[in-house]
Design a protein around this motif. Structure first.
Motif, PDB file in Angstrom:
ATOM      1  N   PRO A   1       0.816  -1.226   0.000  1.00  0.00           N
ATOM      2  CA  PRO A   1       0.000   0.000   0.000  1.00  0.00           C
ATOM      3  C   PRO A   1       0.846   1.271   0.000  1.00  0.00           C
ATOM      4  O   PRO A   1       0.465   2.271  -0.610  1.00  0.00           O
ATOM      5  CB  PRO A   1      -0.823  -0.124   1.302  1.00  0.00           C
ATOM      6  CG  PRO A   1      -0.857  -1.595   1.586  1.00  0.00           C
ATOM      7  CD  PRO A   1       0.473  -2.114   1.137  1.00  0.00           C
ATOM      8  N   MET A   2       1.982   1.245   0.701  1.00  0.00           N
ATOM      9  CA  MET A   2       2.877   2.394   0.698  1.00  0.00           C
ATOM     10  C   MET A   2       3.450   2.634  -0.686  1.00  0.00           C
ATOM     11  O   MET A   2       3.491   3.763  -1.186  1.00  0.00           O
ATOM     12  CB  MET A   2       4.020   2.173   1.694  1.00  0.00           C
ATOM     13  CG  MET A   2       4.963   3.362   1.845  1.00  0.00           C
ATOM     14  SD  MET A   2       6.716   2.915   1.998  1.00  0.00           S
ATOM     15  CE  MET A   2       7.223   2.879   0.276  1.00  0.00           C
ATOM     16  N   VAL A   3       3.912   1.550  -1.324  1.00  0.00           N
ATOM     17  CA  VAL A   3       4.482   1.661  -2.667  1.00  0.00           C
ATOM     18  C   VAL A   3       3.437   2.202  -3.635  1.00  0.00           C
ATOM     19  O   VAL A   3       3.722   3.080  -4.461  1.00  0.00           O
ATOM     20  CB  VAL A   3       5.024   0.293  -3.139  1.00  0.00           C
ATOM     21  CG1 VAL A   3       5.426   0.340  -4.606  1.00  0.00           C
ATOM     22  CG2 VAL A   3       6.220  -0.127  -2.274  1.00  0.00           C
ATOM     23  N   GLU A   4       2.197   1.707  -3.537  1.00  0.00           N
ATOM     24  CA  GLU A   4       1.099   2.185  -4.377  1.00  0.00           C
ATOM     25  C   GLU A   4       0.897   3.685  -4.241  1.00  0.00           C
ATOM     26  O   GLU A   4       0.799   4.416  -5.230  1.00  0.00           O
ATOM     27  CB  GLU A   4      -0.212   1.493  -3.968  1.00  0.00           C
ATOM     28  CG  GLU A   4      -0.546   0.243  -4.714  1.00  0.00           C
ATOM     29  CD  GLU A   4      -0.584   0.457  -6.204  1.00  0.00           C
ATOM     30  OE1 GLU A   4      -1.441   1.217  -6.698  1.00  0.00           O
ATOM     31  OE2 GLU A   4       0.242  -0.136  -6.874  1.00  0.00           O
ATOM     32  N   ALA A   5       0.838   4.144  -2.991  1.00  0.00           N
ATOM     33  CA  ALA A   5       0.599   5.561  -2.734  1.00  0.00           C
ATOM     34  C   ALA A   5       1.750   6.412  -3.263  1.00  0.00           C
ATOM     35  O   ALA A   5       1.537   7.504  -3.817  1.00  0.00           O
ATOM     36  CB  ALA A   5       0.402   5.795  -1.235  1.00  0.00           C
ATOM     37  N   CYS A   6       2.975   5.906  -3.103  1.00  0.00           N
ATOM     38  CA  CYS A   6       4.148   6.653  -3.575  1.00  0.00           C
ATOM     39  C   CYS A   6       4.172   6.744  -5.096  1.00  0.00           C
ATOM     40  O   CYS A   6       4.517   7.799  -5.656  1.00  0.00           O
ATOM     41  CB  CYS A   6       5.430   6.009  -3.052  1.00  0.00           C
ATOM     42  SG  CYS A   6       5.690   6.231  -1.279  1.00  0.00           S
ATOM     43  N   ILE A   7       3.814   5.657  -5.767  1.00  0.00           N
ATOM     44  CA  ILE A   7       3.777   5.679  -7.229  1.00  0.00           C
ATOM     45  C   ILE A   7       2.801   6.748  -7.713  1.00  0.00           C
ATOM     46  O   ILE A   7       3.103   7.547  -8.608  1.00  0.00           O
ATOM     47  CB  ILE A   7       3.396   4.293  -7.798  1.00  0.00           C
ATOM     48  CG1 ILE A   7       4.552   3.303  -7.599  1.00  0.00           C
ATOM     49  CG2 ILE A   7       3.040   4.383  -9.285  1.00  0.00           C
ATOM     50  CD1 ILE A   7       4.178   1.862  -7.921  1.00  0.00           C
ATOM     51  N   GLY A   8       1.613   6.782  -7.107  1.00  0.00           N
ATOM     52  CA  GLY A   8       0.625   7.780  -7.491  1.00  0.00           C
ATOM     53  C   GLY A   8       1.124   9.196  -7.284  1.00  0.00           C
ATOM     54  O   GLY A   8       0.962  10.068  -8.154  1.00  0.00           O
ATOM     55  N   THR A   9       1.753   9.435  -6.133  1.00  0.00           N
ATOM     56  CA  THR A   9       2.276  10.768  -5.828  1.00  0.00           C
ATOM     57  C   THR A   9       3.392  11.159  -6.790  1.00  0.00           C
ATOM     58  O   THR A   9       3.450  12.302  -7.267  1.00  0.00           O
ATOM     59  CB  THR A   9       2.791  10.805  -4.378  1.00  0.00           C
ATOM     60  OG1 THR A   9       1.691  10.581  -3.496  1.00  0.00           O
ATOM     61  CG2 THR A   9       3.433  12.142  -4.044  1.00  0.00           C
ATOM     62  N   LEU A  10       4.289  10.219  -7.095  1.00  0.00           N
ATOM     63  CA  LEU A  10       5.389  10.509  -8.024  1.00  0.00           C
ATOM     64  C   LEU A  10       4.857  10.838  -9.414  1.00  0.00           C
ATOM     65  O   LEU A  10       5.328  11.774 -10.078  1.00  0.00           O
ATOM     66  CB  LEU A  10       6.343   9.321  -8.086  1.00  0.00           C
ATOM     67  CG  LEU A  10       7.196   9.074  -6.837  1.00  0.00           C
ATOM     68  CD1 LEU A  10       7.846   7.700  -6.909  1.00  0.00           C
ATOM     69  CD2 LEU A  10       8.254  10.152  -6.664  1.00  0.00           C
ATOM     70  N   MET A  11       3.896  10.062  -9.877  1.00  0.00           N
ATOM     71  CA  MET A  11       3.350  10.302 -11.215  1.00  0.00           C
ATOM     72  C   MET A  11       2.608  11.638 -11.285  1.00  0.00           C
ATOM     73  O   MET A  11       2.708  12.365 -12.286  1.00  0.00           O
ATOM     74  CB  MET A  11       2.444   9.144 -11.614  1.00  0.00           C
ATOM     75  CG  MET A  11       3.208   7.877 -11.952  1.00  0.00           C
ATOM     76  SD  MET A  11       2.141   6.565 -12.579  1.00  0.00           S
ATOM     77  CE  MET A  11       3.348   5.535 -13.432  1.00  0.00           C
ATOM     78  N   GLN A  12       1.883  11.964 -10.211  1.00  0.00           N
ATOM     79  CA  GLN A  12       1.222  13.275 -10.171  1.00  0.00           C
ATOM     80  C   GLN A  12       2.248  14.400 -10.132  1.00  0.00           C
ATOM     81  O   GLN A  12       1.964  15.522 -10.577  1.00  0.00           O
ATOM     82  CB  GLN A  12       0.308  13.354  -8.954  1.00  0.00           C
ATOM     83  CG  GLN A  12      -0.922  12.455  -9.041  1.00  0.00           C
ATOM     84  CD  GLN A  12      -1.605  12.277  -7.702  1.00  0.00           C
ATOM     85  OE1 GLN A  12      -1.332  13.018  -6.754  1.00  0.00           O
ATOM     86  NE2 GLN A  12      -2.482  11.290  -7.614  1.00  0.00           N
ATOM     87  N   GLY A  13       3.436  14.090  -9.606  1.00  0.00           N
ATOM     88  CA  GLY A  13       4.502  15.084  -9.495  1.00  0.00           C
ATOM     89  C   GLY A  13       5.485  15.041 -10.654  1.00  0.00           C
ATOM     90  O   GLY A  13       6.664  15.350 -10.499  1.00  0.00           O
ATOM     91  N   ARG A  14       5.019  14.576 -11.833  1.00  0.00           N
ATOM     92  CA  ARG A  14       5.785  14.656 -13.091  1.00  0.00           C
ATOM     93  C   ARG A  14       6.961  13.669 -13.152  1.00  0.00           C
ATOM     94  O   ARG A  14       7.967  13.931 -13.806  1.00  0.00           O
ATOM     95  CB  ARG A  14       6.289  16.086 -13.330  1.00  0.00           C
ATOM     96  CG  ARG A  14       5.167  17.110 -13.485  1.00  0.00           C
ATOM     97  CD  ARG A  14       5.710  18.526 -13.561  1.00  0.00           C
ATOM     98  NE  ARG A  14       6.689  18.658 -14.632  1.00  0.00           N
ATOM     99  CZ  ARG A  14       7.667  19.565 -14.641  1.00  0.00           C
ATOM    100  NH1 ARG A  14       7.819  20.378 -13.614  1.00  0.00           N
ATOM    101  NH2 ARG A  14       8.495  19.646 -15.660  1.00  0.00           N
ATOM    102  N   LEU A  15       6.835  12.529 -12.480  1.00  0.00           N
ATOM    103  CA  LEU A  15       7.813  11.462 -12.656  1.00  0.00           C
ATOM    104  C   LEU A  15       7.097  10.276 -13.293  1.00  0.00           C
ATOM    105  O   LEU A  15       5.956   9.986 -12.933  1.00  0.00           O
ATOM    106  CB  LEU A  15       8.421  11.046 -11.313  1.00  0.00           C
ATOM    107  CG  LEU A  15       9.802  10.377 -11.406  1.00  0.00           C
ATOM    108  CD1 LEU A  15      10.831  11.378 -11.907  1.00  0.00           C
ATOM    109  CD2 LEU A  15      10.226   9.835 -10.057  1.00  0.00           C
ATOM    110  N   PHE A  16       7.751   9.620 -14.230  1.00  0.00           N
ATOM    111  CA  PHE A  16       7.072   8.587 -15.005  1.00  0.00           C
ATOM    112  C   PHE A  16       7.701   7.213 -14.767  1.00  0.00           C
ATOM    113  O   PHE A  16       8.742   7.084 -14.126  1.00  0.00           O
ATOM    114  CB  PHE A  16       7.071   8.964 -16.482  1.00  0.00           C
ATOM    115  CG  PHE A  16       6.416  10.301 -16.712  1.00  0.00           C
ATOM    116  CD1 PHE A  16       5.042  10.434 -16.616  1.00  0.00           C
ATOM    117  CD2 PHE A  16       7.181  11.435 -16.959  1.00  0.00           C
ATOM    118  CE1 PHE A  16       4.426  11.665 -16.793  1.00  0.00           C
ATOM    119  CE2 PHE A  16       6.578  12.675 -17.136  1.00  0.00           C
ATOM    120  CZ  PHE A  16       5.202  12.791 -17.047  1.00  0.00           C
ATOM    121  N   GLU A  17       7.047   6.204 -15.296  1.00  0.00           N
ATOM    122  CA  GLU A  17       7.401   4.816 -14.998  1.00  0.00           C
ATOM    123  C   GLU A  17       8.865   4.508 -15.238  1.00  0.00           C
ATOM    124  O   GLU A  17       9.483   3.777 -14.475  1.00  0.00           O
ATOM    125  CB  GLU A  17       6.526   3.876 -15.834  1.00  0.00           C
ATOM    126  CG  GLU A  17       6.812   2.409 -15.578  1.00  0.00           C
ATOM    127  CD  GLU A  17       5.922   1.487 -16.390  1.00  0.00           C
ATOM    128  OE1 GLU A  17       6.173   0.273 -16.365  1.00  0.00           O
ATOM    129  OE2 GLU A  17       4.996   1.978 -17.049  1.00  0.00           O
TER     130      GLU A  17
END
Length: 353
Positions: free
Chosen positions: A312-328
């Motif tokens: 769940p932590m990793v999920e939340a971090c991925i969402g935050t990073l992507m919203q903050g202009r970082l991509f896969e």
């Protein structure tokens, strides 16, 4: 003994009867994508181009009937019935070292309480172990006939020096493996393990600032990676955002404070999600993704991000990073999963997780 040809590499290796395709490849230094290692997640799916395989204990949801009919199988649990050719989706990783998996005998030399729920196991190996910071080992649990994956928490140089690895083991409620390690393992006991495994390591060739986001005992890999980077004189900006529930669970806190004072390029952001109000804690409160978002002002562009912790932590971090202009392409996660983790929801936005 059978011959296995792995495309598109064109490599041919020998596979013993009863040995899985994944184990045979890793022991020859050939990386095949995988995660759970137990036929549950489907990450190690390959195409059988020629030959016969036994699918083994592949979960019917990880390897569906129509996929079996199409000649697909799971490398982690399939065994060969003849000489075989497979095709695997292997990413080219310029920073990956070719390190064959080996078996080790070890002695528990020290068992340390890091927190009320996490112990550090210091295991002296019978021979040198070469690994990339961020990789993990599979530790056999005596009496269970099973192994568990644990990241190596100390730097490669320390392991080379005294042949001792440090593993951080969180007690999983109801978990037979972590229960045995917490309750029955004693100093002087002998254990067996294999490794190194995994592709969770620093992409140093990118020469980009790094943000590490860790929670719980997921600190192991980032600690090894950060210690290794700083030891080798890395001058790129390195940020560690580390979350725990409470101050008593926040282990290695003093070490990271000291590293931040010694290295101008290293920033340490601890955050607590369940620390009682009115305590001595003056740092950030909330979750790892919240603290990272605040620290970076919602802009992660131009970074490489390394995530390690509960799903769940990793999920939340991925969402935050992507919203903050970082991509896969610039987000990396620990790939090994427990049986419990494989049931966790994973982001449809993120193909590799």
């Amino acid at each position: 003994m059978y011959q296995l040809t792995i495309e598109p590499l064109g490599a041919t290796i020998e596979v013993e009867e009863g040995q899985t395709v994944l184990d045979a490849a890793l022991r020859q230094g050939i990386y095949l994508p995988h995660a759970c290692g137990h036929g549950l997640c489907g990450s190690c799916k390959v195409q059988v181009c020629d030959g016969e395989v036994d699918h083994g204990a592949a979960n019917p949801f990880a390897l569906m009937d129509f996929e079996r009919d199409e000649g697909k199988t799971l490398a982690c649990c399939c065994t060969l019935q003849s000489d075989t050719t497979i095709e695997a989706d292997i990413d080219d990783e310029p920073d990956a070292e070719t390190i064959p998996v080996k078996d080790f005998a070890a002695t528990a030399t020290r068992i340390e309480d890091l927190t009320p729920t996490i112990k550090a196991l210091h295991l002296a190996l019978d021979k040198p172990l070469h690994f990339q910071a961020g990789q993990y080992v599979q530790l056999d649990i005596p009496g269970l006939g099973e192994s568990r994956a644990f990241s190596i928490a100390n730097a490669p140089s320390a392991v080379q020096r005294d042949h001792t690895i440090e593993l951080h083991v969180r007690r999983v409620p109801g978990g037979a493996g972590t229960g045995w390690l917490h309750e029955q393992l004693k100093t002087g006991d002998r254990l067996r393990l294999s490794g190194p495994y995994g592709r969770f390591f620093v992409r140093q060739s990118a020469q980009m600032p790094m943000v590490f986001m860790a929670g719980g005992s997921g600190l192991s890999s980032p600690r090894s990676m950060i210690l290794d980077l700083l030891e080798h004189g890395c001058t790129l900006p390195i940020t560690l955002v580390y979350g725990q529930r409470s101050l008593e669970e926040l282990y290695h806190h003093d070490q990271f404070l000291a590293l931040a004072s010694q290295h101008p390029n290293f920033t340490y952001v601890p955050v607590l999600s369940n620390e009682p109000e009115g305590s001595d804690w003056t740092g950030a409160r909330g979750f790892v993704h919240d603290a990272a978002k605040a620290h970076f002002n919602s802009n992660f562009a131009g970074h490489k991000a390394y995530l390690c912790g509960p799903p769940p932590m990793v999920e939340a971090c991925i969402g935050t990073l992507m919203q903050g202009r970082l991509f896969e392409r610039d987000i990396y996660t620990e790939k090994f999963l427990s049986a419990a983790d494989t049931n966790a929801t994973r982001s449809p936005l993120f193909r590799k997780v």
